[in-house]
Design a protein around this motif. Structure first.
Motif, PDB file in Angstrom:
ATOM      1  N   MET A   1       0.839  -1.199   0.000  1.00  0.00           N
ATOM      2  CA  MET A   1       0.000   0.000   0.000  1.00  0.00           C
ATOM      3  C   MET A   1       0.876   1.251   0.000  1.00  0.00           C
ATOM      4  N   THR A   2       0.533   2.235  -0.841  1.00  0.00           N
ATOM      5  CA  THR A   2       1.309   3.464  -0.893  1.00  0.00           C
ATOM      6  C   THR A   2       1.034   4.286   0.354  1.00  0.00           C
ATOM      7  N   SER A   3       1.915   5.230   0.650  1.00  0.00           N
ATOM      8  CA  SER A   3       1.789   6.007   1.872  1.00  0.00           C
ATOM      9  C   SER A   3       0.587   6.951   1.782  1.00  0.00           C
ATOM     10  N   MET A   4       0.179   7.415   2.963  1.00  0.00           N
ATOM     11  CA  MET A   4      -0.957   8.328   3.034  1.00  0.00           C
ATOM     12  C   MET A   4      -0.667   9.588   2.214  1.00  0.00           C
ATOM     13  N   THR A   5       0.574  10.073   2.330  1.00  0.00           N
ATOM     14  CA  THR A   5       0.974  11.281   1.602  1.00  0.00           C
ATOM     15  C   THR A   5       0.863  11.061   0.089  1.00  0.00           C
ATOM     16  N   ASP A   6       1.391   9.915  -0.385  1.00  0.00           N
ATOM     17  CA  ASP A   6       1.302   9.623  -1.823  1.00  0.00           C
ATOM     18  C   ASP A   6      -0.134   9.634  -2.301  1.00  0.00           C
ATOM     19  N   ARG A   7      -0.988   9.013  -1.496  1.00  0.00           N
ATOM     20  CA  ARG A   7      -2.393   8.938  -1.915  1.00  0.00           C
ATOM     21  C   ARG A   7      -3.043  10.323  -1.917  1.00  0.00           C
ATOM     22  N   TYR A   8      -2.674  11.129  -0.898  1.00  0.00           N
ATOM     23  CA  TYR A   8      -3.219  12.488  -0.834  1.00  0.00           C
ATOM     24  C   TYR A   8      -2.758  13.315  -2.034  1.00  0.00           C
ATOM     25  N   VAL A   9      -1.450  13.273  -2.297  1.00  0.00           N
ATOM     26  CA  VAL A   9      -0.896  14.057  -3.407  1.00  0.00           C
ATOM     27  C   VAL A   9      -1.541  13.633  -4.722  1.00  0.00           C
ATOM     28  N   HIS A  10      -1.726  12.335  -4.877  1.00  0.00           N
ATOM     29  CA  HIS A  10      -2.381  11.850  -6.101  1.00  0.00           C
ATOM     30  C   HIS A  10      -3.809  12.380  -6.192  1.00  0.00           C
ATOM     31  N   ALA A  11      -4.534  12.315  -5.052  1.00  0.00           N
ATOM     32  CA  ALA A  11      -5.936  12.756  -5.053  1.00  0.00           C
ATOM     33  C   ALA A  11      -6.059  14.225  -5.429  1.00  0.00           C
ATOM     34  N   VAL A  12      -5.050  15.024  -5.060  1.00  0.00           N
ATOM     35  CA  VAL A  12      -5.090  16.457  -5.406  1.00  0.00           C
ATOM     36  C   VAL A  12      -4.730  16.653  -6.875  1.00  0.00           C
ATOM     37  N   THR A  13      -3.580  16.084  -7.282  1.00  0.00           N
ATOM     38  CA  THR A  13      -3.041  16.425  -8.602  1.00  0.00           C
ATOM     39  C   THR A  13      -3.839  15.801  -9.737  1.00  0.00           C
ATOM     40  N   VAL A  14      -4.534  14.710  -9.449  1.00  0.00           N
ATOM     41  CA  VAL A  14      -5.310  14.067 -10.511  1.00  0.00           C
ATOM     42  C   VAL A  14      -6.418  15.007 -10.993  1.00  0.00           C
ATOM     43  N   GLN A  15      -6.756  16.008 -10.166  1.00  0.00           N
ATOM     44  CA  GLN A  15      -7.816  16.950 -10.538  1.00  0.00           C
ATOM     45  C   GLN A  15      -7.267  18.194 -11.229  1.00  0.00           C
ATOM     46  N   LEU A  16      -5.960  18.200 -11.488  1.00  0.00           N
ATOM     47  CA  LEU A  16      -5.342  19.389 -12.066  1.00  0.00           C
ATOM     48  C   LEU A  16      -4.914  19.128 -13.512  1.00  0.00           C
ATOM     49  N   PRO A  17      -4.698  20.191 -14.287  1.00  0.00           N
ATOM     50  CA  PRO A  17      -4.230  20.009 -15.656  1.00  0.00           C
ATOM     51  C   PRO A  17      -2.917  19.221 -15.683  1.00  0.00           C
ATOM     52  N   GLU A  18      -2.784  18.380 -16.672  1.00  0.00           N
ATOM     53  CA  GLU A  18      -1.660  17.448 -16.714  1.00  0.00           C
ATOM     54  C   GLU A  18      -0.309  18.158 -16.668  1.00  0.00           C
ATOM     55  N   SER A  19      -0.245  19.334 -17.317  1.00  0.00           N
ATOM     56  CA  SER A  19       1.032  20.028 -17.426  1.00  0.00           C
ATOM     57  C   SER A  19       1.572  20.467 -16.062  1.00  0.00           C
ATOM     58  N   GLN A  20       0.666  20.670 -15.080  1.00  0.00           N
ATOM     59  CA  GLN A  20       1.114  21.169 -13.776  1.00  0.00           C
ATOM     60  C   GLN A  20       1.293  20.056 -12.747  1.00  0.00           C
ATOM     61  N   ARG A  21       0.784  18.864 -13.075  1.00  0.00           N
ATOM     62  CA  ARG A  21       0.687  17.809 -12.067  1.00  0.00           C
ATOM     63  C   ARG A  21       2.006  17.488 -11.393  1.00  0.00           C
ATOM     64  N   GLU A  22       3.026  17.222 -12.222  1.00  0.00           N
ATOM     65  CA  GLU A  22       4.269  16.698 -11.681  1.00  0.00           C
ATOM     66  C   GLU A  22       4.904  17.714 -10.735  1.00  0.00           C
ATOM     67  N   ASP A  23       4.922  18.963 -11.182  1.00  0.00           N
ATOM     68  CA  ASP A  23       5.561  20.008 -10.402  1.00  0.00           C
ATOM     69  C   ASP A  23       4.849  20.228  -9.074  1.00  0.00           C
ATOM     70  N   ILE A  24       3.516  20.314  -9.140  1.00  0.00           N
ATOM     71  CA  ILE A  24       2.752  20.536  -7.908  1.00  0.00           C
ATOM     72  C   ILE A  24       2.901  19.336  -6.977  1.00  0.00           C
ATOM     73  N   ALA A  25       2.887  18.127  -7.551  1.00  0.00           N
ATOM     74  CA  ALA A  25       3.017  16.917  -6.732  1.00  0.00           C
ATOM     75  C   ALA A  25       4.343  16.932  -5.977  1.00  0.00           C
ATOM     76  N   ARG A  26       5.397  17.307  -6.683  1.00  0.00           N
ATOM     77  CA  ARG A  26       6.723  17.318  -6.089  1.00  0.00           C
ATOM     78  C   ARG A  26       6.793  18.329  -4.943  1.00  0.00           C
ATOM     79  N   GLU A  27       6.261  19.529  -5.221  1.00  0.00           N
ATOM     80  CA  GLU A  27       6.296  20.575  -4.204  1.00  0.00           C
ATOM     81  C   GLU A  27       5.435  20.213  -2.999  1.00  0.00           C
ATOM     82  N   LEU A  28       4.262  19.675  -3.291  1.00  0.00           N
ATOM     83  CA  LEU A  28       3.319  19.331  -2.219  1.00  0.00           C
ATOM     84  C   LEU A  28       3.910  18.240  -1.325  1.00  0.00           C
TER      85      LEU A  28
END
Lengths: 111, 322
Positions: B1-28
């Motif tokens: 099972m992935t960590s709580m943080t990973d799941r949270y970050v995924h839940a946030v970034t999956v709702q964002l435009p693809e171009s910003q996902r990676e950067d926001i995920a990393r920062e978050l």
């Protein structure tokens, strides 16, 4: 709505606009998100992470901030700093704030 | 099972435009790690992580905040009209469709069980279609507001002068007229897309198929036309006036609906004369009392007249709006 809830809403409204000024004023030197949050908290500006982090990106998009990834440390961090344009906006907003402060101080003192 | 943080970050970034996902995920992720690391050493790391995520708030709220705008299908401007229209349609269309199916079933000597099932499923289909197409129509009206907004208010981009303020816009099409038109279109559409045939192929000649197999096989074309007309009428309902694009869509819908019917009628391939409810129209001698040619001609004339009137009316009103 109880008086406390009303007060909370108005207080939040009052603080909302000041976060931009506080953030710009703290970014003369580059800082990353969490460090900025800490810096603001120490200075007495309580702001939620879910307000501050998206705000930094908006300010960057508006050209007021510039960001850079720093991967030297154990954790990669995104550092934000003022641009020249950001400095100009900071100066203007600071003047506006002090004018507002003077006016409101006079008004509230009169009662 | 992935960590709580990973799941949270995924839940946030999956709702964002693809171009910003990676950067926001990393920062978050970095920010959450910083927050957890700053917790007192005595604290349980799991609890600290949990608290950090709770403080950041619901993933959707945070994603909205990154996006800078809340998403909504139908905004506050159209919500009351949408609600009002949906309520009226839901009160009328399923009931009328149910009543039609009840009549059909009674003529058909259905068993009470079949009758109840047909009526209920028909009303259910009607409700489903009504809500879906109305919502789609309003969503389109919400997103195509630009030219109409400028008509009703002012060009938001230009310098404005109080002297050029337009007269308050009155509805060109009244509420009751536009509702009636939406109801008619929705009702016809539901009849066209019912999963079973009206009349159906029934051995009993007392009640037979009304329309030919050719007509039946073309019903999806008719339904497509009706969908276009329905969307146009919802748009008119929402905006209170005809615009040129709406009139064009409506014309397209009318052509798709009336065209095949007229074509079929002209080839005498519309009504299934052999299986018509003969008991009503045949006299004692077994001769058809119904006049085929007159019926077909009437059908064509009525269809063309209605289509022509609707088209002329909509384009005339659209021209007045422009």
């Amino acid at each position: 709505m109880t008086t406390e809830e009303t007060l909370a809403t108005h207080g939040q409204e009052l603080r909302r606009g000041t976060v931009v000024l506080a953030a710009l004023a703290s970014l003369g030197e580059p800082r990353y998100g969490y460090a900025l949050l800490q810096h603001l908290a120490r200075a007495g500006i309580e702001v939620e992470g879910n307000t501050l982090y998206p705000l930094l990106r908006r300010l960057e998009k508006q050209g007021l901030l510039v960001s850079e990834w720093n991967t030297d440390e154990s954790r990669p961090r995104k550092f934000y700093a003022l641009t020249t344009e950001g400095r100009g906006v900071l100066t203007a907003l600071t003047q506006e704030w002090s004018a507002l402060n003077t006016a409101l101080t006079r008004l509230t003192a009169r009662g | 099972m992935t960590s709580m943080t990973d799941r949270y970050v995924h839940a946030v970034t999956v709702q964002l435009p693809e171009s910003q996902r990676e950067d926001i995920a990393r920062e978050l992720r970095g920010t959450i790690e910083d927050t957890v690391a700053a917790a007192p050493e005595s604290a349980d790391p799991g609890a600290a992580e949990r608290q950090a995520l709770l403080d950041l708030g619901h993933p959707t709220r945070l994603a909205d905040s990154y996006r800078g705008e809340p998403r909504s299908l139908i905004g506050p401007r159209f919500y009351p009209a949408w609600l009002r229209t949906t309520k009226i349609l839901l009160a009328l269309v399923p009931a009328v469709v149910g009543a039609v199916l009840l009549l059909v079933g009674l003529f058909d000597h259905s068993t009470p069980g079949e009758l109840v099932l047909d009526v209920l499923s028909g009303a259910f289909y009607a409700a489903l279609h009504v809500v879906f197409w109305t919502t789609l129509g309003f969503a389109i009206a919400e997103r195509t507001g630009l030219e109409a907004d400028q008509l009703e208010v002012l060009p938001a981009t230009e310098e404005w002068d109080p002297a050029t303020l337009p007269e308050p816009a009155r509805r060109q099409v009244t509420w009751s007229d536009s509702i009636a038109s939406v109801v008619t279109n929705a009702f016809l559409l539901v009849l066209l897309v019912l999963p079973f045939r009206l009349g159906g192929a029934i051995d009993d000649f007392e009640w037979g198929q009304l329309f030919t197999d050719t007509a039946y096989s073309l019903r999806w074309v008719l339904a497509t036309g009706m969908v276009l007309s329905l969307l146009a009428s919802v748009h008119v309902l929402a905006r209170g006036r005809w615009t040129r694009p709406t009139a064009v869509v409506n014309l397209l819908g009318t052509l798709l609906f009336v065209g095949p019917l007229v074509w079929l009628a002209a080839r005498n391939d519309l009504y299934a004369w052999d299986t018509f409810p003969v008991a009503w129209v045949r006299d004692a001698g077994g001769e058809l009392k119904i006049n085929d040619t007159a019926t077909l001609v009437t059908t064509i004339v009525v269809l063309l007249a209605v289509a022509l009137w609707e088209t002329v009316d909509s384009f005339r009103k659209a021209a007045r709006t422009d």
